[in-house]
Scaffold this motif. Sequence first.
Motif, short mmCIF file in Angstrom:
data_model
loop_
_atom_site.label_atom_id
_atom_site.label_comp_id
_atom_site.label_asym_id
_atom_site.label_seq_id
_atom_site.Cartn_x
_atom_site.Cartn_y
_atom_site.Cartn_z
N LEU A 124 -58.26 -34.37 -22.77
CA LEU A 124 -59.42 -33.98 -22.29
C LEU A 124 -60.42 -33.53 -23.09
N GLN A 125 -59.54 -31.83 -23.22
CA GLN A 125 -60.23 -30.66 -23.69
C GLN A 125 -60.06 -31.51 -25.97
N LYS A 126 -59.49 -31.67 -25.96
CA LYS A 126 -59.06 -32.35 -27.23
C LYS A 126 -59.93 -33.85 -27.75
N ALA A 127 -60.01 -34.23 -26.66
CA ALA A 127 -61.23 -35.58 -26.65
C ALA A 127 -62.48 -34.98 -26.80
N LEU A 128 -62.77 -34.05 -26.78
CA LEU A 128 -64.29 -33.74 -26.44
C LEU A 128 -64.58 -32.78 -27.69
N LEU A 129 -63.40 -32.07 -28.82
CA LEU A 129 -63.68 -31.69 -29.61
C LEU A 129 -63.69 -32.32 -31.05
N THR A 130 -63.65 -33.74 -30.28
CA THR A 130 -64.04 -34.65 -31.55
C THR A 130 -65.48 -34.94 -32.01
N LEU A 131 -65.82 -34.29 -30.21
CA LEU A 131 -67.25 -34.73 -30.50
C LEU A 131 -68.29 -33.85 -31.15
N PRO A 132 -69.82 -34.47 -31.68
CA PRO A 132 -70.22 -33.06 -32.77
C PRO A 132 -70.81 -32.71 -31.30
N GLU A 133 -71.59 -31.59 -31.32
CA GLU A 133 -71.77 -30.30 -30.58
C GLU A 133 -72.55 -31.25 -29.62
N LYS A 134 -73.30 -31.39 -29.99
CA LYS A 134 -74.64 -31.83 -28.76
C LYS A 134 -74.13 -33.01 -28.31
N GLN A 135 -73.26 -33.90 -28.16
CA GLN A 135 -72.39 -34.52 -28.11
C GLN A 135 -72.06 -34.16 -26.11
N ARG A 136 -71.38 -32.94 -26.63
CA ARG A 136 -70.14 -32.43 -25.94
C ARG A 136 -70.97 -31.50 -24.82
N LEU A 137 -72.23 -30.87 -25.33
CA LEU A 137 -73.06 -30.04 -24.38
C LEU A 137 -73.49 -30.94 -23.54
N VAL A 138 -73.90 -32.33 -23.80
CA VAL A 138 -74.81 -32.98 -22.89
C VAL A 138 -73.82 -33.89 -21.70
N PHE A 139 -72.53 -33.95 -22.61
CA PHE A 139 -71.39 -34.60 -21.87
C PHE A 139 -70.69 -33.42 -20.73
N HIS A 140 -71.46 -31.78 -20.48
CA HIS A 140 -70.66 -31.00 -20.03
C HIS A 140 -71.74 -31.28 -18.93
N LYS A 164 -78.92 -40.01 -22.45
CA LYS A 164 -78.28 -41.22 -21.77
C LYS A 164 -77.66 -42.10 -23.12
N ALA A 165 -78.41 -41.42 -24.56
CA ALA A 165 -77.53 -42.42 -25.39
C ALA A 165 -76.66 -41.77 -25.95
N SER A 166 -76.97 -40.50 -26.00
CA SER A 166 -76.14 -39.54 -26.96
C SER A 166 -75.05 -39.38 -25.43
N TYR A 167 -75.40 -39.15 -24.19
CA TYR A 167 -73.58 -39.47 -23.19
C TYR A 167 -73.04 -40.72 -23.70
N HIS A 168 -74.14 -41.47 -23.11
CA HIS A 168 -72.37 -43.15 -23.37
C HIS A 168 -71.73 -43.01 -25.10
N HIS A 169 -72.38 -41.98 -25.51
CA HIS A 169 -71.60 -42.67 -27.19
C HIS A 169 -70.24 -41.31 -26.54
N ALA A 170 -70.72 -40.35 -26.20
CA ALA A 170 -69.75 -39.91 -25.92
C ALA A 170 -67.73 -39.70 -24.91
N VAL A 171 -68.53 -40.70 -24.08
CA VAL A 171 -67.75 -41.28 -22.71
C VAL A 171 -67.30 -42.15 -23.68
N LYS A 172 -67.78 -42.76 -24.61
CA LYS A 172 -67.24 -44.20 -25.64
C LYS A 172 -66.03 -42.75 -26.29
N LYS A 173 -66.85 -42.46 -27.16
CA LYS A 173 -65.82 -41.53 -28.12
C LYS A 173 -64.40 -40.71 -27.25
N ILE A 174 -64.34 -40.30 -25.84
CA ILE A 174 -63.48 -39.95 -25.20
C ILE A 174 -62.94 -41.05 -24.96
N GLU A 175 -63.61 -41.89 -24.64
CA GLU A 175 -62.56 -43.50 -24.37
C GLU A 175 -61.81 -43.74 -25.10
#
Length: 181
Positions: A124-140, A164-175
């Motif tokens: 999960l941490q590695k997946a979070l590192l693939t996100l742009p910082e703002k998406q990672r922040l919103v996800f956290h 909401k869009a950032s969170y959705h994109h973050a979740v999709k990228k993590i998945e």
Amino acid sequence: MHSSDQEILQLIQSPLGKEIGFRKLIEKYQSRVYQVIRRMVLIHEDADDLTQSTFIKAFQHIGKFQGNSSLFTWLYRIATNETLTFLDKKKKRYFFSIDDHQEKMESYLDQSGSMDGDEIQKKLQKALLTLPEKQRLVFHMKYQDDLTYDAISEITGTSVGALKASYHHAVKKIEDFLKDE
């Protein structure tokens, strides 16, 4: 016993109680602020320094606190801004490309005994590192801190729709990342 935000503010605003008020503010929120920052920077020393910077900035600007939010929300906003600025400066100073920075942080995760060591957490941490910082922040903020979109909007100054869009994109990228692993 923890003081309420109102009691802390009253102490800070009185000339004789300012130092005691700030000590109480730090006692009440230091651990939570540290955790917010640590999830973004991963490295304890950086998180420790940024936590200290957050409280220094809060001390310098407490006069601008208008009470439109809780003290923690205000501190969260300062911590977020300090962390994003730190990460930007670090990348520029060391001429990291996004991929180099991600690779360095993944290496830290692999070698670090300070993170929760189970494999799922590391993935999960590695997946979070693939996100742009703002998406990672919103996800956290949304997933791990369980903040509402309204609270996140107040902290980041971003519209609820964009969050909401950032969170959705973050979740999709993590998945997608976890599927590829």
